[in-house]
Write an enzyme that holds these catalytic residues in place. Structure first.
Site, mmCIF file in Angstrom:
data_model
loop_
_atom_site.group_PDB
_atom_site.id
_atom_site.type_symbol
_atom_site.label_atom_id
_atom_site.label_comp_id
_atom_site.label_asym_id
_atom_site.label_seq_id
_atom_site.Cartn_x
_atom_site.Cartn_y
_atom_site.Cartn_z
ATOM 1 N N GLN A 115 0.817 -1.229 0.000
ATOM 2 C CA GLN A 115 0.000 0.000 0.000
ATOM 3 C C GLN A 115 0.850 1.279 0.000
ATOM 4 O O GLN A 115 0.482 2.264 -0.620
ATOM 5 C CB GLN A 115 -0.936 -0.011 1.225
ATOM 6 C CG GLN A 115 -1.911 1.165 1.293
ATOM 7 C CD GLN A 115 -2.571 1.283 2.682
ATOM 8 O OE1 GLN A 115 -2.287 0.525 3.601
ATOM 9 N NE2 GLN A 115 -3.458 2.253 2.815
ATOM 10 N N TYR A 128 3.859 -11.482 3.833
ATOM 11 C CA TYR A 128 3.382 -10.116 3.588
ATOM 12 C C TYR A 128 3.992 -9.567 2.298
ATOM 13 O O TYR A 128 5.212 -9.563 2.123
ATOM 14 C CB TYR A 128 3.716 -9.174 4.756
ATOM 15 C CG TYR A 128 2.994 -9.495 6.067
ATOM 16 C CD1 TYR A 128 1.931 -10.401 6.116
ATOM 17 C CD2 TYR A 128 3.375 -8.893 7.251
ATOM 18 C CE1 TYR A 128 1.283 -10.688 7.313
ATOM 19 C CE2 TYR A 128 2.725 -9.176 8.454
ATOM 20 C CZ TYR A 128 1.690 -10.076 8.471
ATOM 21 O OH TYR A 128 1.048 -10.366 9.666
ATOM 22 N N GLN A 180 -0.435 -14.886 18.775
ATOM 23 C CA GLN A 180 -0.770 -13.617 18.106
ATOM 24 C C GLN A 180 -2.183 -13.721 17.515
ATOM 25 O O GLN A 180 -2.369 -14.226 16.410
ATOM 26 C CB GLN A 180 0.248 -13.292 17.013
ATOM 27 C CG GLN A 180 0.015 -11.904 16.461
ATOM 28 C CD GLN A 180 1.007 -11.458 15.407
ATOM 29 O OE1 GLN A 180 0.599 -11.064 14.328
ATOM 30 N NE2 GLN A 180 2.287 -11.520 15.694
ATOM 31 N N PRO A 225 -5.437 -3.952 16.639
ATOM 32 C CA PRO A 225 -6.094 -3.383 17.824
ATOM 33 C C PRO A 225 -7.075 -2.265 17.465
ATOM 34 O O PRO A 225 -8.005 -1.996 18.220
ATOM 35 C CB PRO A 225 -4.921 -2.831 18.657
ATOM 36 C CG PRO A 225 -3.787 -2.673 17.692
ATOM 37 C CD PRO A 225 -3.966 -3.752 16.674
#
Ligand code: NAP
Length: 321
Positions: free
Chosen positions: A16, A43, A166, A196
């Site tokens: 991005q 990723y 995680q 979060p």
């Protein structure tokens, strides 16, 4: 020890945002006292690790905790995925090369692999610890049963134990609270939680009935699919109603969301993402904020039934992706 707020580069680095913006976000994180950085081999098709490696190049290694992950495909081959001895052994070498480091502080199984015996995975991770390529082992999005099984095998076989999980965790997504957190507290496993801010939704910048702001994750071609689970009018309306709660406390919405996950004593760190350095500077101010019981109750009343609490939503693919 990890920083209370970590910086993660999923969907941003190598995709991005441009390299310059990525480096500025990492620099802002370092300037604000973040020492813990989270990435994964998958990723941006391995590019995110490369960008993070370049952005952290020259920073004193001992001052950082670098986390990465293995499981999701990094190539087209049948063994370029999963948690087999072959893939883990090959994957760590690629990650270390891209991150320009001799070891990662935490190596995480990015999902549970139903197609590899758990003993094989745990023995391989243990070997990596002995080789000094990995200091600690963690998992991501494993169920309470899967974590318990892994701890039992590690104890029986004398392997290193899992130290962290995680999971996704935020005000809107609380599926870890009933099973995973109680088990983890008993076993000494910490949660290093992702999204979060619910990928930006909890900043309140997505207004029901309006187009998402230009350049936000909801308009990004790789990001919009993942954020869509929260892009519903009922959710977005309730989130708007959190604005007075944040302003009464003198917090931004992102700070309120990040502070909320840190109130859970089993949460070791909140991994925030950012597409711009000012977001990092905003979010990091959540560290050390105490939310009183009355505030937590007010949040629950505002969000009501849009909160997801179903423990069965923690899932890994039944076959390798
Ligand atoms: N283990 C896993 O399976 C898994 C899965 C997902 C993520 N993760 C980890 O968790 C990390 C964080 O996930 P995430 O990026 O979804 O976390 P997040 O902190 O909930 O969302 C970050 C995004 O929200 C927006 N944002 C953040 N702060 C803002 C602010 N102050 N004001 C306005 N917008 C703001 C930005 O997106 P825009 O500017 O583009 O809107 C930013 O990229 C990842 O990088 C990765 O390390 C792990």
């Amino acid at each position: 020890m990890v920083s209370e707020i970590s910086y993660g580069n999923w969907l941003t680095h190598g995709s991005q945002v441009e390299e310059d913006a990525a480096k500025q976000c990492v620099q802002a994180a370092l300037d604000e006292g973040i020492t813990t950085f989270d990435t994964a081999d998958v990723y941006a098709g391995t590019k995110a690790e490369e960008v993070l490696g370049r952005a952290l190049h020259g920073v004193r290694r001992e001052s950082l905790e670098i986390f990465t992950k293995v499981f999701w495909p990094t190539g087209s081959g049948q063994n370029d995925r999963g948690l087999s001895r072959k893939h883990i052994t090959e994957a760590i070498n690629g990650s270390l090369r891209r991150l320009q480091t001799d070891y990662v502080d935490l190596y995480q199984a990015h999902r549970f692999d139903y197609e590899t015996p758990l003993e094989e995975t745990l023995k391989t991770f243990d070997d990596l610890v002995r080789q000094g390529k990995v200091l600690y082992i963690g998992v991501s999005e494993w169920t309470a049963d899967q974590i318990a099984q892994a701890l039992k095998i590690a104890d029986e076989m004398g392997f290193d134990r899992i130290v962290s999980n995680q999971p996704q965790y935020n005000m809107l997504w609380r599926v870890i609270e009933t099973e995973i957190v109680p088990l983890s507290e008993k076993e000494g496993v910490g949660q290093i939680v992702w999204s979060p801010i619910a990928q930006g939704v909890l900043t309140g910048k997505y207004v029901p009935g309006q187009q998402p702001p230009e350049g936000s994750r909801a308009t990004d071609k790789s990001g919009s699919a993942m954020i869509s689970r929260f892009m519903r009018d009922d959710v977005l309306t309730r989130v708007q109603e959190l604005k007075p709660v944040a302003s009464d406390l003198g917090l931004s919405m992102a700070q309120l969301a990040t502070a909320w996950v840190l109130q859970n004593p089993n949460v070791s760190s909140a991994i925030v993402g950012a597409s711009r350095p000012d977001q990092v500077r905003d979010n990091v101010k959540a560290a050390g904020v105490k939310l009183e019981a009355g505030v937590l109750q007010r949040i629950d009343e505002v969000l009501g039934d849009v909160v997801e609490r179903d423990a069965s939503k923690t899932v890994s693919p039944r076959t390798r992706p």
